[in-house]
Design a protein around this motif. Structure first.
Motif, short mmCIF file in Angstrom:
data_model
loop_
_atom_site.label_atom_id
_atom_site.label_comp_id
_atom_site.label_asym_id
_atom_site.label_seq_id
_atom_site.Cartn_x
_atom_site.Cartn_y
_atom_site.Cartn_z
N VAL A 53 0.87 -1.18 0.00
CA VAL A 53 0.00 0.00 0.00
C VAL A 53 0.91 1.23 0.00
O VAL A 53 1.77 1.37 0.86
N ARG A 54 0.68 2.11 -0.98
CA ARG A 54 1.46 3.35 -1.05
C ARG A 54 0.56 4.53 -0.72
O ARG A 54 -0.54 4.63 -1.24
N ILE A 55 1.06 5.41 0.13
CA ILE A 55 0.33 6.61 0.52
C ILE A 55 1.01 7.82 -0.12
O ILE A 55 2.23 7.99 -0.01
N TYR A 56 0.20 8.64 -0.80
CA TYR A 56 0.72 9.83 -1.47
C TYR A 56 0.09 11.08 -0.88
O TYR A 56 -1.09 11.08 -0.48
N GLU A 57 0.86 12.17 -0.86
CA GLU A 57 0.33 13.47 -0.49
C GLU A 57 -0.27 14.10 -1.74
O GLU A 57 0.40 14.20 -2.78
N GLU A 58 -1.53 14.52 -1.66
CA GLU A 58 -2.20 15.05 -2.83
C GLU A 58 -1.56 16.32 -3.37
O GLU A 58 -1.39 16.48 -4.58
N ALA A 59 -1.16 17.21 -2.50
CA ALA A 59 -0.66 18.51 -2.95
C ALA A 59 0.62 18.38 -3.78
O ALA A 59 0.79 19.08 -4.78
N THR A 60 1.51 17.48 -3.37
CA THR A 60 2.80 17.33 -4.04
C THR A 60 2.89 16.09 -4.91
O THR A 60 3.83 15.95 -5.70
N LYS A 61 1.94 15.17 -4.76
CA LYS A 61 1.95 13.87 -5.45
C LYS A 61 3.15 13.01 -5.04
O LYS A 61 3.51 12.06 -5.73
#
Length: 334
Positions: free
Chosen positions: A148-156
């Motif tokens: 499972v990979r978690i990404y920050e939406e603002a910076t991708k």
């Protein structure tokens, strides 16, 4: 109700995922050839032939250039984010893409590279699941490589990697992941499930290299078949692709099985029991919708009593039910 029925146009293969815009003004569908089409669910136009079912007008088409491989997951970015009509797609080509629907432009693309844990041989991941946090600040992907990979939406940018350690001694997935969910009330908690009969509970505040903080063993998840009761967040719903014990509710804190919702026996005309691909709570948590193959049916249950309140049977495809489940997840109970 029958007046609300609509169909997608044909020619792009099976539908693997759908997502309704939060205001219900659009529904996006991911097809087997990789294309993504966006429709107006509030209007219909005549079918191509006399007597054919009404079709939802197509508003947009985007092509993730998957080389003919299926797009497996879709989500509209939550409206709390700065731009309104952004759709995110992910698929077997290992690419997660943000689309601006009005222009049809790809705003950002992430290709997930993976490697074999022992040989370190590199390959492109296949993404089967995609989900946003409730506030839209983060999104998660999962798929073939059991991560499972978690990404920050603002910076991708990728901010967390959730997986079993290389020695296999920590809690994590040992097979493909087909569903991932952020907890609706605990922004630091993520759940995932798949082919290994395990639901993993991850705490983003903890040392994620140490694996999941706990797990639930039993559910055989093969689609978007994991959900969390939205009001209190203390019950976990799973749907399994198997002929028995398909629909189950678990205690979030302890992992204890609370209830197995009985799926009605097939009628005399059918030899097959329903094996469930997808399940959702209604937004108020009062009802559960679930559907699958075998019987090719969708059922709605009272979440408290487990009583079946309605059924749509003899559907053309088990995957058609994903459309209804997606809509069910957006609409309050009536």
């Amino acid at each position: 109700d029958d007046d609300d029925d609509f169909f997608f146009d044909q020619g792009a293969g099976q539908v693997f995922s759908t997502s309704f815009h939060p205001d219900m003004s659009m529904v996006a569908a991911a097809f087997g050839d990789g294309t993504v089409r966006v429709y107006d669910p509030l209007r219909t136009e005549p079918g191509p032939e006399e007597g054919a079912p009404a079709l939802a007008p197509r508003l947009h088409t985007v092509d993730p250039m998957t080389g003919g491989l299926p797009t497996m997951a879709l989500r509209f970015r939550p409206e709390k984010a700065k731009s309104r009509n952004v759709l995110v797609s992910a698929g077997v080509n290992g690419c997660c893409q943000h689309w601006h629907l009005a222009s049809g432009k790809c705003l950002h693309a992430i290709t997930e590279d993976a490697s074999h844990p022992l040989s370190r041989q590199k390959y492109t991941n296949q993404i089967f699941a995609l989900e946003y946090s409730r506030d839209g600040t983060h999104f998660a992907t999962a798929g073939k490589d059991k991560i499972v990979r978690i990404y920050e939406e603002a910076t991708k940018s990728q901010v967390a990697t959730l997986s079993q350690n290389i020695m296999g001694t920590s809690i994590g997935h040992s097979n493909c992941i087909f569903s991932v969910k952020f907890h609706p009330l605990e922004e630091h908690t993520v759940l995932s499930a798949g082919w290994d009969n395990t639901v993993c509970v991850w705490d983003l505040r903890a040392d994620t290299s140490a694996g999941a903080v706990r797990s639930i063993y039993g559910p055989h998840v093969c689609g978007d078949a994991l959900d969390i009761e939205p009001e209190g967040g203390q019950e976990v719903l799973t749907a399994s692709w198997r002929p028995d014990d398909q629909l189950q509710v678990w205690d979030f804190g302890s992992g204890r099985l609370i209830d197995t919702i009985e799926w009605p026996e097939p009628d005399e005309k059918s030899r097959h029991r329903c094996q469930v691909y997808a399940a959702k709570y209604s937004p108020d948590g009062r009802r559960i919708a679930a559907g699958g193959s075998g019987q090719n049916e969708l059922r709605v249950f009272d979440a408290k009593t487990g009583r079946c309140e309605g059924v749509a049977a003899a559907m053309d495809s088990a995957l058609c039910k994903i459309v209804i489940l997606s809509r069910f997840a957006c609409c309050p109970s009536r």
